[in-house]
Design an enzyme around this catalytic site. Sequence first.
Site, PDB file in Angstrom:
ATOM      1  N   HIS A 129       0.881  -1.308  -0.202  1.00  0.00           N
ATOM      2  CA  HIS A 129      -0.055  -0.107  -0.215  1.00  0.00           C
ATOM      3  C   HIS A 129       0.779   1.329   0.077  1.00  0.00           C
ATOM      4  O   HIS A 129       2.026   1.347   0.496  1.00  0.00           O
ATOM      5  CB  HIS A 129      -1.198  -0.032   1.005  1.00  0.00           C
ATOM      6  CG  HIS A 129      -0.514  -0.117   2.436  1.00  0.00           C
ATOM      7  ND1 HIS A 129      -0.310   1.239   3.019  1.00  0.00           N
ATOM      8  CD2 HIS A 129      -0.092  -0.884   3.426  1.00  0.00           C
ATOM      9  CE1 HIS A 129       0.035   0.958   4.401  1.00  0.00           C
ATOM     10  NE2 HIS A 129       0.124  -0.390   4.652  1.00  0.00           N
ATOM     11  N   ASP A 172       5.744   2.167   6.873  1.00  0.00           N
ATOM     12  CA  ASP A 172       4.650   1.661   6.410  1.00  0.00           C
ATOM     13  C   ASP A 172       3.554   2.240   5.715  1.00  0.00           C
ATOM     14  O   ASP A 172       3.055   3.382   6.229  1.00  0.00           O
ATOM     15  CB  ASP A 172       3.530   1.330   8.071  1.00  0.00           C
ATOM     16  CG  ASP A 172       2.169   0.730   8.027  1.00  0.00           C
ATOM     17  OD1 ASP A 172       1.829   0.224   6.764  1.00  0.00           O
ATOM     18  OD2 ASP A 172       1.650   0.803   8.882  1.00  0.00           O
ATOM     19  N   GLU A 212      -5.215   1.299   2.244  1.00  0.00           N
ATOM     20  CA  GLU A 212      -4.880   0.310   3.130  1.00  0.00           C
ATOM     21  C   GLU A 212      -5.550   0.574   4.839  1.00  0.00           C
ATOM     22  O   GLU A 212      -5.905   0.051   5.383  1.00  0.00           O
ATOM     23  CB  GLU A 212      -3.719  -0.274   3.078  1.00  0.00           C
ATOM     24  CG  GLU A 212      -3.554  -1.584   3.668  1.00  0.00           C
ATOM     25  CD  GLU A 212      -3.082  -1.494   5.318  1.00  0.00           C
ATOM     26  OE1 GLU A 212      -2.908  -2.649   5.698  1.00  0.00           O
ATOM     27  OE2 GLU A 212      -2.624  -0.446   5.883  1.00  0.00           O
ATOM     28  N   GLU A 213      -4.996   1.864   5.211  1.00  0.00           N
ATOM     29  CA  GLU A 213      -5.097   2.370   6.464  1.00  0.00           C
ATOM     30  C   GLU A 213      -6.243   2.550   6.917  1.00  0.00           C
ATOM     31  O   GLU A 213      -6.314   2.461   8.138  1.00  0.00           O
ATOM     32  CB  GLU A 213      -4.042   3.652   6.660  1.00  0.00           C
ATOM     33  CG  GLU A 213      -2.528   3.329   6.394  1.00  0.00           C
ATOM     34  CD  GLU A 213      -1.673   2.292   7.472  1.00  0.00           C
ATOM     35  OE1 GLU A 213      -2.251   1.830   8.474  1.00  0.00           O
ATOM     36  OE2 GLU A 213      -0.712   2.034   7.180  1.00  0.00           O
ATOM     37  N   ASP A 224       4.348  -5.968   3.432  1.00  0.00           N
ATOM     38  CA  ASP A 224       4.006  -4.974   4.279  1.00  0.00           C
ATOM     39  C   ASP A 224       5.185  -5.126   5.592  1.00  0.00           C
ATOM     40  O   ASP A 224       5.965  -5.834   5.754  1.00  0.00           O
ATOM     41  CB  ASP A 224       2.613  -5.085   4.844  1.00  0.00           C
ATOM     42  CG  ASP A 224       1.792  -3.648   5.018  1.00  0.00           C
ATOM     43  OD1 ASP A 224       2.615  -2.778   5.500  1.00  0.00           O
ATOM     44  OD2 ASP A 224       0.713  -3.412   5.140  1.00  0.00           O
ATOM     45  N   HIS A 245       3.115   3.339  13.033  1.00  0.00           N
ATOM     46  CA  HIS A 245       2.307   4.322  13.109  1.00  0.00           C
ATOM     47  C   HIS A 245       2.749   5.340  13.793  1.00  0.00           C
ATOM     48  O   HIS A 245       1.922   6.278  14.522  1.00  0.00           O
ATOM     49  CB  HIS A 245       1.031   3.833  13.563  1.00  0.00           C
ATOM     50  CG  HIS A 245       0.097   3.182  12.545  1.00  0.00           C
ATOM     51  ND1 HIS A 245      -1.220   2.904  12.403  1.00  0.00           N
ATOM     52  CD2 HIS A 245       0.534   2.462  11.270  1.00  0.00           C
ATOM     53  CE1 HIS A 245      -1.542   2.403  11.393  1.00  0.00           C
ATOM     54  NE2 HIS A 245      -0.459   1.904  10.770  1.00  0.00           N
TER      55      HIS A 245
END
Length: 334
Positions: free
Chosen positions: A60, A163, A193-194, A216, A303
């Site tokens: 992603h 990420d 994606e998130e 990922d 994150h």
Amino acid sequence: MKDLIKRMTETHGPSGSEERIREQIKKEIRGLADSVRTDTLGNLIAVKRGRGAKVMVAAHMDEIGFMVSHVNANGFLRFSSIGGIYLNNIISQRVIFADGTVGTINEERAENPSDAKRMDKMYIDIGAKDKKEAESKVAIGDVAGFHRPCEFLGGRVIAKAMDDRIGCAVMIEAMRRLKASPNEVHWVFTTQEEVGLRGATTAAFGVSPDVGIAIDVTGAFDTPDEKPKLPAVLGKGAAIKVKDGGMLAHPAVKKLMVDTAKAGRIAHQLDILEGGTTDGAAIYKTRSGIPTGVISVPTRYVHSPSEMVDLGDVEATVALLTAVLKLDLKKKLS
Ligand code: CO
Ligand code: ZN
């Protein structure tokens, strides 16, 4: 590959606002595929034609971010979160909008300093003197991402959006190295994606692959708190997914990945996560089911504005993906 990682992680592209990162990836993959298209949800799909199994490889390109929801009379911006934002990670952080406007996140003083953090008490300050100036720079619905340079610390690297721009970098590097494949490879740089694997869901339906592979990040369980007894750590190689919060890897694909890593003497480890998932979970459940596996890059502080990976693990992930795609997957998985 270091320059590629820097370009990938420093580019703007929260979920739903992937224009800049998509243009950057388009530039990086020029000449490496037979066709390149963007679908309705913004997924970038590059196809290298072949006669064998149709393989969808996905990473992603979106990152977590902040969407402006209100501008107050003094020019401060209230915001809504895009993806999994940890409120404890964001105070005093700098953020950047697609047009380069920079701001800093702050919060109203809490009555009690130990109170839990609340997003509705937070705001972005872009230095505007009033509402009019703020609105000349940003509009409701505009989206900012973290603003941090990518930095190399010896064999490791920290950046925002590791990420999953590290997954994008792995795919681009594999496209460059893979001179020929017995398979038809659909390289998909997915959106959203998130916020719930949305791009991968429609891309997988559209591509309708025979095999799925997602690239990922995964958690790295080697920090001083040593809490969870989960396997992946920094520096031990590509992490082959067994399970996460959204899927159990298809046993034949997982075994093929492990066998290929062993045969090629590629550093690898297994990946078990309690929560969180990847685009693999969306591909897996497409139509009547697609055999799908995931290769993960172990990452600390996922994150946060400073996500850390090990360059040896990144190299192992490229090597494993490339080795798997060199196999005749139609034969190997039938
Ligand atoms: Co994520
Ligand atoms: Zn991710």
